[in-house]
Design a protein around this motif. Structure first.
Motif, PDB file in Angstrom:
ATOM      1  N   UNK A  94      35.437  55.824  58.449  1.00 64.05           N
ATOM      2  CA  UNK A  94      36.212  56.013  59.847  1.00 64.05           C
ATOM      3  C   UNK A  94      38.022  54.768  59.211  1.00 64.05           C
ATOM      4  N   UNK A  95      37.375  54.167  58.179  1.00 67.99           N
ATOM      5  CA  UNK A  95      39.082  53.840  57.663  1.00 67.99           C
ATOM      6  C   UNK A  95      39.636  55.223  57.142  1.00 67.99           C
ATOM      7  N   UNK A  96      39.593  55.148  56.242  1.00 71.20           N
ATOM      8  CA  UNK A  96      40.172  56.692  55.613  1.00 71.20           C
ATOM      9  C   UNK A  96      40.575  57.669  56.509  1.00 71.20           C
ATOM     10  N   UNK A  97      39.349  58.158  57.854  1.00 71.34           N
ATOM     11  CA  UNK A  97      40.071  59.375  58.202  1.00 71.34           C
ATOM     12  C   UNK A  97      40.889  58.526  59.710  1.00 71.34           C
ATOM     13  N   UNK A  98      41.545  57.383  60.126  1.00 68.86           N
ATOM     14  CA  UNK A  98      42.102  57.022  60.884  1.00 68.86           C
ATOM     15  C   UNK A  98      43.000  56.678  60.163  1.00 68.86           C
ATOM     16  N   UNK A 139      37.591  64.863  48.110  1.00 66.55           N
ATOM     17  CA  UNK A 139      39.049  64.087  48.524  1.00 66.55           C
ATOM     18  C   UNK A 139      40.586  64.268  49.258  1.00 66.55           C
ATOM     19  N   UNK A 140      39.256  64.788  50.458  1.00 63.89           N
ATOM     20  CA  UNK A 140      40.431  65.215  51.491  1.00 63.89           C
ATOM     21  C   UNK A 140      39.884  64.527  52.689  1.00 63.89           C
ATOM     22  N   UNK A 141      41.312  64.401  54.098  1.00 67.06           N
ATOM     23  CA  UNK A 141      40.775  63.859  55.316  1.00 67.06           C
ATOM     24  C   UNK A 141      40.061  64.990  55.768  1.00 67.06           C
ATOM     25  N   UNK A 142      39.297  64.079  57.247  1.00 70.21           N
ATOM     26  CA  UNK A 142      38.600  65.649  57.873  1.00 70.21           C
ATOM     27  C   UNK A 142      38.719  67.002  57.996  1.00 70.21           C
ATOM     28  N   UNK A 143      40.790  66.231  58.921  1.00 71.16           N
ATOM     29  CA  UNK A 143      41.919  66.974  59.018  1.00 71.16           C
ATOM     30  C   UNK A 143      41.505  67.729  58.492  1.00 71.16           C
ATOM     31  N   UNK A 191      36.625  65.413  67.042  1.00 72.39           N
ATOM     32  CA  UNK A 191      35.935  63.611  66.919  1.00 72.39           C
ATOM     33  C   UNK A 191      36.630  63.160  66.944  1.00 72.39           C
ATOM     34  N   UNK A 192      36.994  62.736  65.351  1.00 73.15           N
ATOM     35  CA  UNK A 192      37.906  62.054  65.181  1.00 73.15           C
ATOM     36  C   UNK A 192      39.286  62.041  65.563  1.00 73.15           C
ATOM     37  N   UNK A 193      40.023  62.931  66.006  1.00 73.35           N
ATOM     38  CA  UNK A 193      40.676  63.185  66.738  1.00 73.35           C
ATOM     39  C   UNK A 193      41.069  62.686  67.827  1.00 73.35           C
ATOM     40  N   UNK A 249      40.544  58.304  66.885  1.00 77.83           N
ATOM     41  CA  UNK A 249      42.342  57.991  66.151  1.00 77.83           C
ATOM     42  C   UNK A 249      42.704  57.283  67.778  1.00 77.83           C
ATOM     43  N   UNK A 250      43.026  58.873  68.620  1.00 71.20           N
ATOM     44  CA  UNK A 250      43.651  57.813  70.033  1.00 71.20           C
ATOM     45  C   UNK A 250      43.129  57.407  70.405  1.00 71.20           C
ATOM     46  N   UNK A 251      41.839  56.565  70.485  1.00 62.49           N
ATOM     47  CA  UNK A 251      41.391  55.750  71.562  1.00 62.49           C
ATOM     48  C   UNK A 251      41.952  54.437  70.697  1.00 62.49           C
ATOM     49  N   UNK A 252      41.411  54.058  69.544  1.00 64.38           N
ATOM     50  CA  UNK A 252      42.074  53.486  67.997  1.00 64.38           C
ATOM     51  C   UNK A 252      43.389  53.156  68.766  1.00 64.38           C
ATOM     52  N   UNK A 253      44.439  54.208  68.251  1.00 61.17           N
ATOM     53  CA  UNK A 253      45.305  53.811  68.433  1.00 61.17           C
ATOM     54  C   UNK A 253      46.346  52.985  69.323  1.00 61.17           C
ATOM     55  N   UNK A 254      45.230  53.808  70.795  1.00 57.99           N
ATOM     56  CA  UNK A 254      45.496  53.279  72.267  1.00 57.99           C
ATOM     57  C   UNK A 254      45.067  51.810  72.277  1.00 57.99           C
ATOM     58  N   UNK A 255      44.049  51.494  71.645  1.00 57.54           N
ATOM     59  CA  UNK A 255      43.426  50.027  71.479  1.00 57.54           C
ATOM     60  C   UNK A 255      44.753  48.979  70.470  1.00 57.54           C
TER      61      UNK A 255
END
Ligand SMILES: Nc1ncnc2c1ncn2[C@@H]1O[C@H](COP(=O)(O)OP(=O)(O)O)[C@@H](O)[C@H]1O
Ligand SMILES: [Mg+2]
Length: 290
Positions: free
Chosen positions: A38-42, A259-263, A275-277, A280-286
Motif C-alpha cells: 500500500x505504501x509503495x503503490x500509493x 521493482x515496479x509499481x503496480x501501474x 483497485x489501487x487507483x 489512491x483516489x479515496x486516500x487522496x480525498x481523505x
C-alpha cells in the motif's frame, strides 16, 4: 486525471519554504497485511499525478526499498551514500565509508516517476538497543529531515510491524496514519489497542495525528473467518474503514519483485491497477490532496 495538488496550509506569496507536507505512516503491529504494498503503490500513485513524493522505508526488512530498487543498486547506495539507519544514528550517523550523512545525500531520486526514496537498512533491527541510552531518539528523523521535508507535497512512511524506535520516528514526522488490515481473525484483533497506543505516542511526541482509516487488504487470501472478519471490521469501525478493499492478486507480488509499481505492470494487472487507483483516489480525498 489532472495533476493532484496539496491544499496549501499557509498560501500566498510569502509561503515559507519549510511548509509541512502531508506525511502518511502505514502502521500495524502485524506483518504480512499489505502495509508495504500500500505504501509503495500509493507513493507511485501520487508521483504519477504530479505530486512531489517521498517514500521513506523505516522497516529493517527493507521490503519497500526492494520494491523500488534492486539489491545491487541498494548495496552501492547504502555503502556510498547511506540509508535511513544513518539518519537515525547508527555508526555515529556515518555510512560504511565513514562520511557523515545528511538527508539529501541519502535520498535516491526518482525511483518511480515523481517518487524519491529514503531507503532502509538491516541495521535498524538493533536500533532500539544501539540508541537505548540516547536522548530524544524518537525525533532523530524529524531533526535529520527538517530541511528536506518541505521539498515534498506528500511523504509516505512504511513502518515495521511494531511501535519501536523506527515507527516512533515515522510518527514524529507524520500528520496522518493508516492501518492496513488483512481480514483474518488474528490480524484483526488488537486494532483497538494499536489505535490507543498511537494516540498515546502522538500525545507524548506532542504531534497530533489524524487516523485516516483502516484498509482491508489482501482480500481473498486463504484465511480463517475471512468474510466474517471483514464484516466485523466494518461493523466495529464503520466509516473508518476504506470503501476500497485491496484484493490478493499475483500481479501485486510480481510488481514488487520486479521493482515496479503496480501501474507499470502490463500483463494480467488491469484489475489490480484499477483497485489501487480507486484506493489512491479515496486516500487522496481523505488526505485533502487534489
Ligand atoms: N494485494 C496483494 N496481492 C498479492 N500479494 C500481495 C498483496 N499485498 C501484499 N502482497 C504480498 O504479500 C507479502 C506481504 O505483503 P507486504 O505488503 O509486504 O505486507 P507488510 O508490509 O504488512 O508486511 C509480500 O510478498 C507482498 O508482495
Ligand atoms: Mg512491510
Amino acid at each position: 486525471m489532472a495533476a493532484l495538488r496539496t491544499v496549501r496550509r499557509t498560501g500566498g506569496a510569502k509561503e515559507p519554504q519549510t511548509r509541512r507536507p502531508v506525511v502518511l505512516s502505514c502502521v500495524n503491529l502485524k506483518g504480512g497485511v499489505g502495509k508495504t504494498a500500500i505504501a509503495v503503490n500509493f507513493a507511485a500513485f501520487c508521483g504519477a499525478r504530479g505530486l512531489r513524493t517521498l517514500l521513506i522505508d523505516l522497516d529493517p526488512q527493507t521490503n519497500a526499498t526492494f520494491s523500488c530498487i534492486s539489491v545491487e543498486a541498494w548495496e552501492k547506495h547504502a555503502t556510498e551514500k547511506g540509508t535511513v539507519a544513518n539518519l537515525l544514528g547508527v555508526r555515529q550517523h556515518t555510512s560504511a565509508q565513514g562520511a557523515a550523512k545528511k538527508a539529501e545525500d541519502v535520498i535516491l531520486k526518482q525511483v518511480f516517476k515523481g517518487v524519491d526514496l529514503l531507503p532502509s537498512h538491516l541495521d535498524l533491527f538493533t536500533i532500539d538497543l544501539d540508541l537505548s541510552s540516547e536522548v530524544a531518539r524518537e525525533t532523530r528523523l524529524r531533526r535529520a529531515m527538517k530541511d528536506v521535508l518541505g521539498n515534498y507535497d506528500i511523504v509516505v512512511c512504511d513502518c515495521p510491524p511494531n511501535l519501536t524506535i523506527p515507527t516512533q520516528n515515522a510518527l514524529a514526522i507524520s500528520t496522518h496514519y493508516v492501518v492496513p488490515v488483512s481480514p483474518d481473525f488474528l490480524s484483526s484483533i488488537g486494532i483497538a489497542l494499536l489505535l490507543s497506543r498511537i494516540k498515546k505516542l502522538s500525545e507524548d511526541l506532542e504531534n497530533p495525528l489524524v487516523h485516516v482509516g483502516i484498509v482491508i487488504s489482501r482480500v481473498g487470501r486463504t484465511s480463517y473467518f475471512r468474510t466474517q472478519t471483514a464484516q466485523t471490521l466494518r461493523t466495529l469501525f464503520g466509516d473508518m474503514v476504506f470503501e476500497t478493499q485491496i484484493t490478493e492478486r499475483t500481479a501485486v507480488a510480481q510488481s514488487a519483485a520486479q521493482n515496479r509499481p503496480i501501474y507499470q505492470m502490463t500483463e494480467n494487472a488491469a484489475a489490480a491497477i484499477d483497485e489501487f487507483t480507486k484506493f489512491g483516489t479515496e486516500m487522496a480525498g481523505k488526505l485533502s490532496l487534489k
